[in-house]
Design a protein around this motif. Structure first.
Motif: not given
Length: 372
Positions: A62, A65-67, A70, A102
């Motif tokens: 995650n 994916q730069r999430k 998460n 974020d």
């Protein structure tokens, strides 16, 4: 001795059959995440060590994916599965570089907000740590006992005050230097042992010192007796009961209650420990003034899980004894927040707020949970 082989689990990552282009890589990460999510969903909560490895790996994917939210959630799950593999530096760096949007969204999620606050506070504590080199000079004049204790501790020879007092007594026999050691002094200055009353000596069977080796004696905040249980090095017929002593600064000392010898010593945080219970044979739960519940594995005698859902000082923890096999533990913080935990999964079953300004204890009695 036969070595006990641990079961090995294998997770097969998706294969790469594409050129390393942006869109293809993102699709691969998504496939990777889905594989890990399926593996997590089929595992039982009892397999917490393997769950932790999957959460860790999914958190990394995650992050790639730069999430970020998460990823934070996955790493936060390590507190309830295996905190020993929590990537402290990585998560702290990620928090410090979170994009404003974020960070704002993370602050709206209580569990992530607590994680962020906890890590940033911990970093500030490390920054404040005094690591400078101290100069020590040998004394050139006679010293009183308090100064003697201070100098010995500064030198690093020994930290335990009782030991230093005995050393002071040994060095000052026959002199008139006053002492605050547990001895009486006669009029000519010589040391004489104090007499213990007969009733006390007959009643006192054992004396243990949980603060042995400490700079100053620590108050024993909580005691817990656990019946005989097996450890990996013990045979089935040689399981010993244990006495757990929780001290003021987060230290826990465990004695063998059959020989009264020191067995284990470890720290859980730096705050006063408020309560201890044996949730099941393999778990001791310790509530702290820092609002964290620390879970101790009684076989490895290590803290590899934490519960961080409370916001204030933990005042009491009780096991629901209404069933033959307890499945729930109730914890209460000083602000009246009561949480019912599933012992196996460590998930929150229920949470409610008592209409009280301050709560000091909870207890089950006649199938009811009493709070005061």
């Amino acid at each position: 001795k036969r070595s006990i082989s641990k079961p090995i689990s294998t997770f097969k990552i998706p294969e790469i059959h594409f050129p390393l282009l942006g869109q293809s890589v993102q699709s691969y990460y998504l496939d990777f995440t889905n594989h890990l999510s399926r593996a997590i969903n089929v595992l039982s909560p009892e397999n917490s060590a393997l769950l932790a490895r999957y959460f860790y790996l999914r958190g990394l994917v995650n992050l790639m994916q730069r999430k970020f939210l998460n990823a934070l959630s996955d790493f936060q799950n390590l507190y309830k599965t295996d905190i020993r593999i929590f990537p402290m530096d990585l998560v702290r760096k990620m928090i410090e570089n979170l994009p404003p949007l974020d960070r704002s969204q993370a602050d709206q999620k209580p569990e992530l907000k607590r994680l962020i606050s906890h890590l940033l506070d911990k970093q500030r504590e490390v920054t404040k740590t005094d690591d400078h080199v101290k100069k020590f000079e040998l004394p050139k004049t006679h010293m009183q006992v308090n100064d003697f204790v201070k100098r010995i501790q500064e030198s690093g020879i020994v930290k335990d005050t009782d030991t230093i007092h005995r050393l002071f007594d040994a060095l000052t026999v026959g002199s008139a230097v006053p002492s605050t050691s547990p001895h009486q002094r006669s009029s000519d200055g010589r040391s004489m042992p104090m007499m213990v009353p007969k009733t006390t000596s007959e009643t006192l069977k054992h004396k243990i010192n949980p603060s042995a080796g400490e700079t100053i004696p620590q108050a024993v905040e909580v005691l817990l007796y656990t019946p005989g249980q097996l450890e990996p090095t013990e045979k089935h017929g040689d399981a010993h009961p244990k006495l757990w002593c929780a001290l003021n600064g987060g230290k826990v000392v465990v004695f063998d209650a059959s020989t009264w010898s020191l067995q284990h010593s470890f720290k859980v945080g730096n705050s006063k420990l408020k309560c201890m219970i044996m949730a099941e044979q393999s778990q001791v739960w310790i509530g702290s003034a820092d609002s964290v519940i620390y879970l101790i594995n009684t076989h490895s005698m290590s803290c590899n899980k934490q519960l961080n859902d409370h916001r204030r000082e933990i005042v009491d923890i009780v096991v629901d004894t209404r069933e033959s096999l307890p499945s729930e533990v109730y914890s209460c913080s000083v602000d009246g927040t009561v949480i019912a935990w599933n012992i196996s999964s460590l998930k929150v079953n229920r949470q409610f707020q008592l209409p009280l300004e301050t709560v000091t204890s909870i207890q089950f009695y006649k199938n009811r949970l009493w709070c005061c």
